[in-house]
Design an enzyme around this catalytic site. Structure first.
Site: not given
Ligand code: F6R
Length: 612
Positions: A2, A27, A73, A99-100, A485, A489, A492, A508, A607
Site C-alpha cells: 500500500c 507498493r 495491496w 497502510n498496515g 536467486e 526471479k 516472481e 537426492h 515491493k
Molecule cells: C525478490 C524480492 C523480495 C524481497 C523481499 C525482502 O525479487 O524483491 O523477495 O527481496 O521481500 O525485501 P527487502 O529487501 O526490502 O527487505
C-alpha cells in the site's frame, strides 16, 4: 504494501496525488482511490491500477488544495471498488487512508456495531475510521484528539492520513511500523509512504517515528506529538533524490533499467569505501561499532527473499575471508524463535526497503535480547536504518521494479567489502591475497558491463525456453545462492515454477523431475567444485534435459554438454555471484516480457512487505 500520499497547500491537489500514486504503485496495485476536500468530501476509488482510477475520476475532477490518496495491496477483503481506500466514517465527515493491518479489528468492529455503526467494506481500515468517528462524536473533540484516542485502542501496524470535512485545512497523519514521510515545502506539505511523490516539490522531509502523530495545518504548522500527547520537535532532514531516478529513462520496464544500472550502482556502493591504490576499505557507518564486529564470535544474518539470498552469499564470504562463523536466518522465522544470543554475537539485517515487517520485527526481537544490530539497507531513512546501532547504505538508488536486481548486487558488494575489511583487520587474509582481492573487486563494475553485452544471447535463450512450465537452477559454493536467486526471479515475474538447488543435492530427489522438457540452468564457473559440477551436468544431460550453462570465458569442456552457453569474465571466486547473477536476471526478464507479463508489477506481489 500500500502506498499513501496526501497534499495540503496552494496547488491543485488532484494531479499531485495521482502522480504520487503512480510513483507509489510499486507498493501495491490492486485498487486505488483519492479523496479531495472542500466543504464536501469528494471520493473516487476503483479496483485496478491508478490508470483505472484516473478513468473513473474523469477529465475534470474537483478543484481542491487538500486531499489524500492510496494504492492498495489487499490484506483484508478482496480487491474491489468497495474495499479500496480511502474509507469514510459512517457520518461521512472523515476520510482515511491506511497502510498496515489492524489485528484487533474484529473485536473493535463488534463493539462499534453494538454502538450502531454499520460497515460497507470487509476492511480493517473502515473499522479504524469508524473508531475515530466514535471518539470524535462521543466526546465532541478535534480530529487529532480523536485519532490519538483511536491509536491507543488499535493493535497492529499502521501508517494513516485522515481528513475531516468540518476542519478542511488540516491533515492528521500517524505511524507505527509502516513508513510515513512528511515533505515540508514552501507553503505546502506532502505526506507519503516514501519520498518519491515528495521530491518534485521539496527536498526537506521529516520521517515520522513509530507512535508519532503529525498535525499539519494550512497556516504552515507541523506539530508532532507522541501517542501520550507529548510534543516532539520535528527533525527536518534534506534528502538527495533526483526526479530522473524515478523515471524509466527510455526503458520499457524499471527492472530492465535497474539491471543495466548495475555497473554504476556497484561502483556507487564502493565509492569512498574502497581505495585500491592505497589498499584500504572504510565503512564509515560501522566505525563506531567496529570493535564489536572485529571481536565478534558469531554473526547472525537475517533477511527475506532476495536479501536472504545475499545473506547466504555473505555466509561464504565471512567464513572464507574473515573466518567468522555465520548463521543465516529467514527473518520471519527468527522473529518467533527464542534464539540464543551470546555476548560477542552480532546480528546483521539485510533489506532493500528497510521496511520489511518480518526483518524489522526480528531485529527488535534480538535487540531486546542484548544483540548489537547492524543494517545493510538501500532506502535512506527507512525504519531498519533507524533502529540499528550501525549500518551501511548500499546506495543503489530507488529500486522500483518489484523484482530486486541492483539491490541484490549492491548488498553483495557491501558484504564483500565488509568481509574483506574484517578479514584484513583480523589477520585472516594474507596481505598479497587481500591486495589481489581488493584490486579484483575494483574491476567488477567493468566486468558486469561485459556480461551485459551478452544480452542478445540471453534473449535468444529466453525465446527457446519461454514456454516451459518448470525450470531447475543448479549451483555450488558461492553459486548456490545465485541458483536460488535465479529461480526466484523467474518465479516472481514470469509465473514459471522454478527451483534452485545445490547441484549435488539434485540426485537426492529433484533428478526425478528431469526429462527432455526440463530446462536446467547450471551456474558452472571454473572454481573449486568445477569438476563436480561438470559431473552434475553430465547426469542432467543423460536424462535429456536442456542445459543452459553460465560458464567462465574460454571454458571448452562445458560446451560439449550444454545446449546453450553464456560466458562471464574470469574473476576471483568470492566475487563470482556479482557476475553470474546478471544473465539470470536478464533471462527471467526476457522470459517474462515474451510471456506478456507485467514485469514491474507481478501479480500478488508488492515491493515492500510491511505486513506479516
Ligand atoms: C525478490 C524480492 C523480495 C524481497 C523481499 C525482502 O525479487 O524483491 O523477495 O527481496 O521481500 O525485501 P527487502 O529487501 O526490502 O527487505
Amino acid at each position: 504494501m500500500c502506498g499513501i500520499v496526501a497534499y495540503l497547500g496552494d496547488k491543485h491537489a488532484y494531479p499531485i496525488l495521482v502522480e504520487g500514486l503512480h510513483r507509489l504503485e510499486y507498493r501495491g496495485y490492486d485498487s486505488a482511490g483519492i479523496v479531495l476536500l472542500d466543504d464536501e468530501i469528494h471520493l473516487v476509488k476503483k479496483k485496478g491500477k491508478v490508470r483505472d482510477l484516473e478513468d473513473a475520476a474523469g477529465g475534470t475532477p474537483k478543484r481542491s488544495t487538500i486531499g489524500i490518496g492510496h494504492t492498495r495491496w489487499a490484506t483484508h477483503g478482496e480487491p474491489n471498488d468497495v474495499n479500496a481506500h480511502p474509507h469514510l466514517s459512517g457520518n461521512g465527515r472523515l476520510a482515511l487512508v491506511h497502510n498496515g493491518i489492524i489485528e484487533n479489528y474484529a473485536i473493535l468492529k463488534k463493539a462499534l456495531e453494538r454502538l450502531g455503526h454499520t460497515f460497507v467494506s470487509e476492511t480493517d481500515t473502515e473499522v479504524f475510521v469508524h473508531l475515530i468517528e466514535e471518539y470524535q462524536t462521543r466526546d465532541g473533540i478535534s480530529i487529532e484528539e480523536a485519532v490519538l484516542q483511536a491509536l491507543n485502542r488499535v493493535i497492529g501496524a499502521y501508517a494513516i492520513v485522515v481528513v475531516d470535512k468540518e476542519d478542511p485545512d488540516k491533515l492528521v497523519a500517524a505511524r507505527k511500523q509502516s513508513p510515513l514521510v512528511v515533505g515540508v515545502g514552501d507553503d505546502e506539505f506532502l505526506v507519503a509512504s516514501d519520498a518519491s511523490p515528495i521530491v518534485k516539490y521539496t527536498n526537506k522531509v521529516v520521517y515520522l517515528n513509530d507512535h508519532e502523530l503529525a498535525i499539519i495545518t494550512r497556516d504552515g504548522n507541523l506539530n508532532i506529538r507522541d501517542i501520550a500527547n507529548n510534543h516532539v520537535e520535528p527533525r527536518v532532514e534534506e534528502i538527495d533524490l533526483k526526479i530522473e531516478e524515478l523515471e524509466k529513462e527510455g526503458y520499457d520496464f524499471f527492472m530492465h533499467k535497474e539491471i543495466h544500472q548495475q555497473p554504476q550502482t556497484i561502483m556507487d556502493c564502493m565509492r569512498g569505501r574502497l581505495n585500491v591504490q592505497e589498499g584500504w576499505i572504510k565503512l564509515g557507518g560501522l566505525e563506531e561499532y567496529k570493535k564489536q564486529i572485529l571481536q565478534a564470535n558469531r554473526m547472525i544474518i537475517a533477511g527475506c527473499g532476495t536479501s536472504w539470498h545475499a545473506g547466504l552469499i555473505a555466509e561464504y564470504l565471512f567464513e572464507d575471508l574473515a573466518r567468522l562463523p555465520v548463521e543465516v536466518e529467514y527473518a520471519s522465522e527468527l522473529r518467533y524463535r527464542n534464539p540464543v544470543i551470546r555476548e560477542g554475537d552480532v546480528v546483521l539485517a539485510i533489506s532493500q526497503s528497510g521496511e520489511t515487517a518480518d526483518t524489522l520485527a526480528a531485529l527488535k526481537h534480538v535487540k531486546e535480547k542484548g544483540a548489537t544490530i547492524y543494517g545493510i539497507v538501500n532506502v535512506v531513512g527507512s525504519s531498519i536504518a533507524r533502529i540499528t546501532h550501525a549500518g551501511s547504505y548500499i546506495h543503489a538508488g530507488p529500486e522500483i521494479g518489484v523484482a530486486s536486481t541492483k539491490a541484490f548486487t549492491g548488498q553483495v558488494t557491501l558484504l564483500s567489502l565488509m568481509a574483506l575489511m574484517i578479514g584484513y583487520e583480523r589477520g585472516t587474509i594474507p596481505l598479497t591475497r587481500y591486495e589481489e582481492l581488493i584490486s579484483e573487486l575494483g574491476q567488477i563494475p567493468e566486468k558486469v558491463r561485459e556480461v551485459l553485452a551478452y544480452e542478445e544471447q540471453v534473449k535468444y535463450i529466453a525465446s527457446e525456453i519461454k514456454d516451459t512450465a518448470n525450470a531447475l537452477y543448479l549451483g555450488r559454493g558461492y553459486n548456490f545462492p545465485v541458483a536460488l536467486e535465479g529461480a526466484l526471479k523467474l518465479k516472481e515475474i514470469s509465473y514459471i515454477h522454478a527451483e534452485g538447488y545445490p547441484a549435488a543435492e539434485m540426485k537426492h530427489g529433484p533428478i526425478a523431475l528431469i526429462d527432455e522438457n526440463m530446462p536446467v540452468i547450471v551456474i558452472a564457473t571454473n572454481q573449486s567444485a568445477y569438476d563436480k559440477i561438470l559431473s552434475n551436468v553430465q547426469e542432467v544431460k543423460a536424462r535429456k534435459a536442456k542445459v543452459i550453462a553460465i560458464t567462465t570465458k574460454g571454458d571448452e569442456q562445458l560446451k560439449k554438454y550444454a545446449d546453450y552457453i553464456v560466458e562471464i569474465p574470469e574473476t576471483m571466486e568470492p566475487f563470482t555471484p556479482l557476475l553470474s547473477v546478471i544473465p539470470l536476471q536478464l533471462l527471467s526478464y526476457y522470459i517474462a516480457v515474451m510471456r506478456g507479463c507485467n514485469v514491474d508489477q507481478p501479480r500478488n506481489l508488492a515491493k515492500s512487505v510491511t505486513v506479516e
